[in-house]
Design an enzyme around this catalytic site. Structure first.
Site: not given
Ligand code: PEP
Ligand code: MG
Length: 906
Positions: A32, A114, A652, A779, A800-803
């Site tokens: 602002k 605010m 996979r 992963e 596999g960035t989840n694991d």
């Molecule tokens: C992972 O682990 O990132 C993944 C893509 O595999 P999942 O989620 O199936 O374990």
């Molecule tokens: Mg996985």
């Protein structure tokens, strides 16, 4: 130390076509303040004032009030003097008083988060000076009572006692109205207003234990500190958290000469937009009120009138659904004050051209003179965001790269949500008509209080009007409905910013908070009743309305095309079925980065064969069951390959532990035993054999394929046979077979051998071959460490960035919910690492794994297929470290395409 902080500039002045600052100084002056400076410098008539920098907010939090006042005192005095000179008035002078406003202003707009104080500088003496000066006793006393009311709420903390109560000042006014048998504020006499001032001050003394401050300088310092305090108020903290803004940004404080929209019928105030913030259409629009102060428009107490004649006509047309033309919308400013309107029209054109973006402006007309109070890039819906970016590009105001940078990728999601199916709408079910404040479709159960927005799964927050306190509830609710307030009310502005469906100003609704009931047209709706809102037409509909997939506009396709022109990284999708694969293709996916084959086994007709395989005691038994599964898998793969039309498809091998496939309930165990002609004891035995204490770290991933190579054999056969079948149909596919959860080189090599020898066998049988790749997921942290060794064998990597997140942090993906919320609240984590890639930590493994792999194989294809593949900041990271592609769920493909283009541009 003190001398250093003493020399820096803390106060920036503006007004009279000059300014110390400019629009580039948003971080220091807040959005602002920076825009006020810029406007003043380009000749827009803004009331003079000054901005105290955001750095002072941080100083205030660190050093406290007294130190900060000491640092500011001289500069603020000088800046007030500057305003006095420009306006020809004096602060605190009863003969010729200067009154000021004090407002917050962070570097990004945080609407209503605010506080603001108006009319500051009034006291028992100054008010009589104002009477003399304006020759308007009523105006002066009304300003005074408004000031006490605002200052009391914002600075002195006067609040309703419970949520069903109303504001203590409002209560006093209601009381007086009853006593005087009047309905509107405008019916108060001068005597009434004087009584109100007295009663308000009395209420302050009673509730806070202190007298209302009458010294203008005390008032000013109190207001400045209150603005700094509001930066750490609950609302602001929540808003920051919701948008990921850091606490150390701080807010600036803007102090400005007051101009008055409530000085009679040649005064007024309003809010306007250079384009439609809901649809993006290039039409100037907005709302105003005659003889009112700025807050009246936004607070929605009186439903305002339209600025343009066209605007009045548009809403009247929509309202005809209920034959209730909103008389209050007429006349427009264009009709009522044509010369002011054309001046305003000129400024909006000038400001949009200057900022090259849709502007949201506030203005006040004081006795026939137009002042612009503020301008900013307007909040808008996802649809408006896309249309405005493309239109500005076509008008030549911005170039292609800039148009792309104007897109907030996550907001594209709004465009992909279902809309009401017009065929499913029964006209008789329309119970009322409001303003189409924020487009979209929402169905939910009625709740009347923001803190109850999570009472049901899907709720419609139904309010007389909303206030900034309601923010969290508005975010949770599916849709927002208000009885009061126009297109620029708090509810409307906030809802559009959130991309949430909102219908506002539905005057026919009578909302009774005490009894939790909504009455309209002789009907009653209670808390928990289902209603639907159409934010595109303003219809309020009884019950649920069926929905359909949205049609994606031409501008959406144009943004996607532009993204593809600029991005260098590919975008694939995670899809397990031909249907998902087709949807993703329509969103522009360039292949599949992950097919989770286990999902195919869960379907009813297949789970039996899967269980038979798991329960078999011998290889032979298992092979018999796998033979049953083979044709099903093969046809799944054929369907997916066909949908992907030659684009690469990564499949996979089986990943989850086998216990996920067997029944755990006695009844279903019995059924299975009968079905497979085995004893219940045998089923139970197997189930307990498969039980693991920590299945995520147990017998899953390639460990299954290594212990049961026949599973890998069957899956490979299904993939290769499907590819050969498609080849015969003229569709070339290069399947990418992916081994999950590899941690050692030998694991990969063992599985690769099974895959390659099976493929050879199939080629021999079919007397034909196809090209195929064998790669692995990275992963497990060890795989990232060993990436160079693994790359000697693997054709590709997919992170596999989840694991990888789970194992790097040591947080269970399935159980982290129990502590993550607290971690986020306490600031131990800044975001959920399962949503936003932890670039610092997990990201190091991704970067290192990629580098090590490519050291061995320079052309190694590397992608990511964890949930992060569709999250914009993670996509940017993947682009930065040179991944070949990201892969995400179908609905996130458009988001990833834009995010990848933005990453490439910047
Ligand atoms: C992972 O682990 O990132 C993944 C893509 O595999 P999942 O989620 O199936 O374990
Ligand atoms: Mg996985």
């Amino acid at each position: 130390m003190e001398t250093v902080s003493d020399v820096k500039t803390r106060v920036y002045r503006f007004g009279n076509k000059t300014a110390d600052g400019n629009s580039k100084m948003k971080n220091l002056l807040g959005g602002k303040g920076a825009n006020l400076a810029e406007m003043s410098a380009i000749g827009i008539p803004v009331p003079p004032g000054f901005t105290i920098t955001t750095e002072v907010c941080t100083e205030y939090n660190e050093l406290g009030k007294n130190k900060v006042i000491k640092y500011l005192k001289e500069d603020v005095k000088k800046a007030i003097k500057n305003i006095e000179e420009i306006m020809g008035t004096r602060f605190g002078d009863p003969e010729n008083p200067l009154l000021i406003s004090v407002r917050s202003g962070a570097r990004v707009s945080m609407p209503g988060m605010m506080d603001t104080v108006l009319n500051l500088g009034l006291n028992d003496e100054v008010v009589s000076g104002l009477v003399k000066k304006t020759n308007n006793e009523r105006f002066a006393w009304d300003s005074y009572r408004r000031f006490i009311q605002m200052y009391g709420g914002v600075v002195l903390g006067m609040k309703p006692v419970t949520k069903e109560d109303i504001d203590p000042f409002e209560e006093i006014m209601e009381h007086l109205k009853d006593k005087r048998n009047i309905e509107l504020d405008t019916q108060f006499t001068v005597q009434d207003l004087q009584d109100l001032v007295y009663d308000f001050k009395d209420a302050v003394k009673k509730q806070t234990g202190h007298d209302f401050p009458l010294d203008p300088w005390d008032q000013l310092w109190g207001a400045i500190m209150a603005v700094f305090d509001s930066w750490n108020g609950d609302r602001a903290i929540y808003y920051r958290k919701m948008n990921g803004y850091p606490a150390d940004w701080g807010t600036a404080v803007n102090v400005q000469a007051m101009v008055y929209g409530n000085m009679g019928n040649n005064s007024g105030t309003g809010v306007c937009f250079t384009r439609d913030a809901g649809t993006g259409e290039n039409v100037f629009n907005g709302e105003y009120l005659i003889n009112a102060q700025g807050e009246d428009v936004v607070a929605g107490v009186r439903t305002p009138q339209q600025i343009t004649k066209l605007g009045s006509e548009r809403w009247a047309k929509l309202a005809q659904v209920k034959e209730a033309i909103r008389a209050a919308d007429y006349p427009s400013l264009e009709e009522l004050m044509p010369s002011i309107y054309s001046e305003l029209y000129g400024y909006q054109e000038k400001l949009e051209k200057h900022y090259k973006d849709m502007q949201d402006m506030e203005f006040t007309i004081q006795e026939g003179k137009l002042w612009i109070l503020q301008t900013r890039n307007g909040k808008r819906t996802g649809a408006a965001m896309v249309k405005i970016a493309i239109d500005l590009l076509k008008e030549g105001q911005i170039d292609e790269k800039e148009a792309l940078m104007r897109i907030e990728p996550i907001k594209l999601d709004e465009l992909l949500h279902p809309v009401f199916d017009p065929k499913g709408l029964n006209k008789d079910d329309i119970i009322a008509q409001g303003l189409p404040a924020s487009p979209g479709a929402a169905t939910g159960q009625i709740v009347f209080f923001a803190d109850e927005a999570d009472k049901y799964k899907y709720t419609i927050l139904t309010r007389i009007e909303t206030s900034p306190e309601d923010l969290e509830g508005m975010n949770i609710a599916r849709g927002i409905l208000t009885a009061r307030g126009g297109m620029t009310s708090h509810a409307a502005v906030v809802a559009r910013g959130m991309g949430k469906c909102c219908v506002s100003g539905a005057g026919a609704l009578k909302i009774d908070y005490k009894n939790r009931v909504l009455r309209v047209d002789g009907k009653e709706f209670h808390e928990g009743d289902w209603i639907s809102l159409n934010g595109t037409t303003g219809n309020i509909i009884e019950g649920k309305v069926p929905t359909m997939e949205p049609e994606l506009s031409g501008e959406f396709a144009e943004i996607m095309e532009l993204s593809d022109k600029y991005r260098t990284m590919k975008v694939r999708t995670n899809a397990d079925t031909p249907k998902d694969a087709t949807a993703a293709r329509n969103f522009g996916a360039e292949g599949i980065g992950l097919t989770r084959t286990e999902h195919m086994f869960f379907e009813v007709d297949r789970i039996r064969a899967m269980r038979e395989m798991i329960l078999a005691d011998t290889i032979k038994g298992r092979k018999v069951a796998l033979k049953e599964l083979l044709p099903m898998q093969r046809s799944d793969f054929e369907g997916i390959f066909e949908a992907m039309q030659g684009f690469p498809v990564t499949i996979r091998l089986l990943d989850p532990p086998l216990h996920e496939f067997v029944p755990h309930q006695l009844a279903t165990q019995k059924e299975l035993a009968e079905d497979l002609h085995i004893s219940l004891a045998a089923v139970k035995n197997k189930v307990s054999e498969l039980h693991e204490f920590n299945p995520m770290l147990g017998h899953r991933g390639c460990r299954l394929g290594i212990t049961y190579p026949e599973i890998t054999e069957m899956q490979t056969r299904a993939i290769i046979e499907a590819a050969l079948n498609l080849k015969e149909k003229g569709i070339a596919v290069i399947p990418e077979i992916m081994v999950p959860l590899v941690g050692t080189v030998k694991e990969f090599v063992a599985q690769e051998q099974v895959i390659r020898s099976t493929a050879q066998k199939v080629f021999k049988e079919r007397k034909d071959t196809v090209e195929y790749l064998v790669g692995t997921m990275i992963e497990i942290p060890r795989a990232a460490l060993m990436a160079d060794r693994i790359a000697e064998h693997a054709d590709f990597f997919s992170f596999g960035t989840n694991d990888l997140t789970q194992m790097t942090y040591g947080y269970s993906r399935d159980d982290a919910g129990s502590f993550l919320e607290i971690y986020l609240k306490e600031g131990i984590l800044t975001s959920d690492p399962f949503e936003v890639l932890d670039q610092e930590g997990v990201g190091q493994l991704v970067r290192m794994g990629t580098e090590r792999g490519r050291n061995v194989k320079s052309d190694l294809k590397v992608g990511i297929c964890g949930e992060h593949g569709g999250e914009p900041s993670s996509v940017e990271f993947c682009n930065r470290i040179g991944l070949n592609y990201v892969s995400c769920s179908p609905f996130r493909v458009p988001i990833a395409r834009v995010a990848a283009a933005q990453a490439a541009i910047s």
